[in-house]
Scaffold this active site. Structure first.
Site, PDB file in Angstrom:
ATOM      1  N   HIS A  95      30.597  47.028  57.161  1.00 32.67           N
ATOM      2  CA  HIS A  95      31.277  45.522  57.175  1.00 32.67           C
ATOM      3  C   HIS A  95      32.655  46.037  56.811  1.00 32.67           C
ATOM      4  CE1 HIS A  95      30.594  46.816  52.968  1.00 32.67           C
ATOM      5  NE2 HIS A  95      31.468  46.364  52.551  1.00 32.67           N
ATOM      6  N   HIS A 250      33.412  49.945  56.438  1.00 33.22           N
ATOM      7  CA  HIS A 250      32.900  50.811  55.592  1.00 33.22           C
ATOM      8  C   HIS A 250      31.369  50.741  55.263  1.00 33.22           C
ATOM      9  CE1 HIS A 250      34.743  47.926  52.945  1.00 33.22           C
ATOM     10  NE2 HIS A 250      33.691  48.168  52.062  1.00 33.22           N
ATOM     11  N   ARG A 265      36.323  48.416  41.095  1.00 30.70           N
ATOM     12  CA  ARG A 265      36.959  47.972  42.512  1.00 30.70           C
ATOM     13  C   ARG A 265      38.022  46.904  42.062  1.00 30.70           C
ATOM     14  NH1 ARG A 265      34.245  45.402  47.571  1.00 30.70           N
ATOM     15  NH2 ARG A 265      35.571  43.403  47.214  1.00 30.70           N
TER      16      ARG A 265
HETATM   17  O1  AKG Z   1      30.166  51.484  46.530  1.00 34.26           O
HETATM   18  C1  AKG Z   1      30.541  51.589  47.667  1.00 34.26           C
HETATM   19  O2  AKG Z   1      30.864  52.932  48.023  1.00 34.26           O
HETATM   20  C2  AKG Z   1      31.209  50.772  48.527  1.00 34.26           C
HETATM   21  C3  AKG Z   1      30.750  49.104  48.172  1.00 34.26           C
HETATM   22  C4  AKG Z   1      31.740  48.272  49.072  1.00 34.26           C
HETATM   23  O3  AKG Z   1      31.325  47.972  49.726  1.00 34.26           O
HETATM   24  C5  AKG Z   1      32.829  47.710  48.310  1.00 34.26           C
HETATM   25  O4  AKG Z   1      33.211  48.046  47.317  1.00 34.26           O
HETATM   26  O5  AKG Z   1      33.740  47.061  49.092  1.00 34.26           O
HETATM   27 FE   FE2 Z   2      32.778  46.499  50.755  1.00 33.93          FE
END
Ligand code: AKG
Ligand code: FE2
Length: 275
Positions: A95, A250, A265
């Site tokens: 996505h 990703h 994040r």
């Molecule tokens: O946990 C991750 O490595 C990425 C998860 C994810 O899709 C995001 O944080 O947008």
């Molecule tokens: Fe993501």
């Protein structure tokens, strides 16, 4: 700043800098690395939550994500968590984040806080390279199409994420999301043409039914997830990844059941997208 490629098509690993100290020209050259390569992983960072926020503010605006649990005390930081006893993870399918917003987030700054002993890597795929690989005929067809994106099937209380940590966050909010974007977007910074549909949020082509759209969408998703367009980020304590949502997809690997993983994040504000 030392830079090594992660794969031929996208991704760089950067060592020898501390993000908390970057500003001015040095910050601009890091931004250029992210825009050119889609994703940069910085190693050995010492970055407190306050420094994470301060860095994101120096980069540009912060989009506070309404769907994620915030890390108490820092509303700008979303926690991407998987518990020891949890089976489903967040971001486990290909996505790009926030394509369901009218102005999708530019990208994210993801900081590793608690990692499983092994596994839990994140894969990225280059949407510029995926687009370039298509025939001239298909490029021309896609160039005239727009697509409808939504996240309602994922974030609604009975949606896909109801088995993750995000479930509790979703009660009582207006979760309806919908946006229309060109299928081929010109990257706002590099000018490169990129394929801008994805398997998680793209519902159908504008003016087409879902049934009519699915065969072509499935084909494009298959192209976009080919190995040759990918790179893999293996997390280490102190790793931080910064990615560009317009240039990449990703996928968070879900191969570490029985262990906890916690990432912090911050989502960076984007700009309008055009063909
Ligand atoms: O946990 C991750 O490595 C990425 C998860 C994810 O899709 C995001 O944080 O947008
Ligand atoms: Fe993501």
């Amino acid at each position: 700043m030392k830079i090594n490629k992660l794969a031929p098509g996208l991704g760089v690993e950067i060592t020898g800098v501390q993000m908390s100290e970057l500003e001015g020209e040095a910050l601009n050259s890091l931004k250029a690395q992210v825009y050119e390569n889609g994703v940069a992983v910085l190693r050995d960072q010492e970055l407190s939550p306050d420094q994470h926020i301060a860095f994101a503010k120096r980069w540009g605006g912060i989009d506070v994500n309404p769907f994620f649990p915030t890390n108490s005390g820092w509303p700008e930081i979303a926690e991407v968590r998987k518990a020891e006893d949890q089976k489903d993870n967040i971001g486990g399918g290909w996505h790009t984040d926030h394509s369901f917003d009218a102005i999708p987030a530019m990208g994210s700054i993801l900081v590793a806080r608690e990692l499983p002993p092994v596994g839990g890597d994140t894969l990225f795929s280059s949407m510029g390279a995926a687009y370039d690989s298509l025939s001239d005929g298909l490029k021309q067809t896609l160039g005239s199409l727009r697509a409808v994106h939504s996240a309602d099937h994922i974030y609604q209380p009975d949606g896909y994420y109801s088995k993750t940590d995000l479930a509790g966050e979703m009660t009582g909010q207006d979760l309806s999301t919908r946006a229309v974007h060109p299928v081929v977007v010109r990257h706002p910074v590099t000018g490169r043409k990129v394929l801008y549909i994805n398997g998680a949020f793209t519902l159908h082509f504008e003016g087409w039914t879902r049934e009519e759209s699915l065969p072509l969408l499935r084909y494009l998703i298959e192209v976009g997830s080919r190995d040759e367009f990918q790179c893999r980020v293996q997390w280490q304590p102190g790793s931080v990844a910064i990615w560009d949502n317009r240039a990449t997809w990703h996928l968070a690997m879900n191969d570490y059941h029985g262990h906890r993983r916690v990432m912090h994040r911050i989502t960076l504000t984007g700009e309008p997208l055009a063909a």
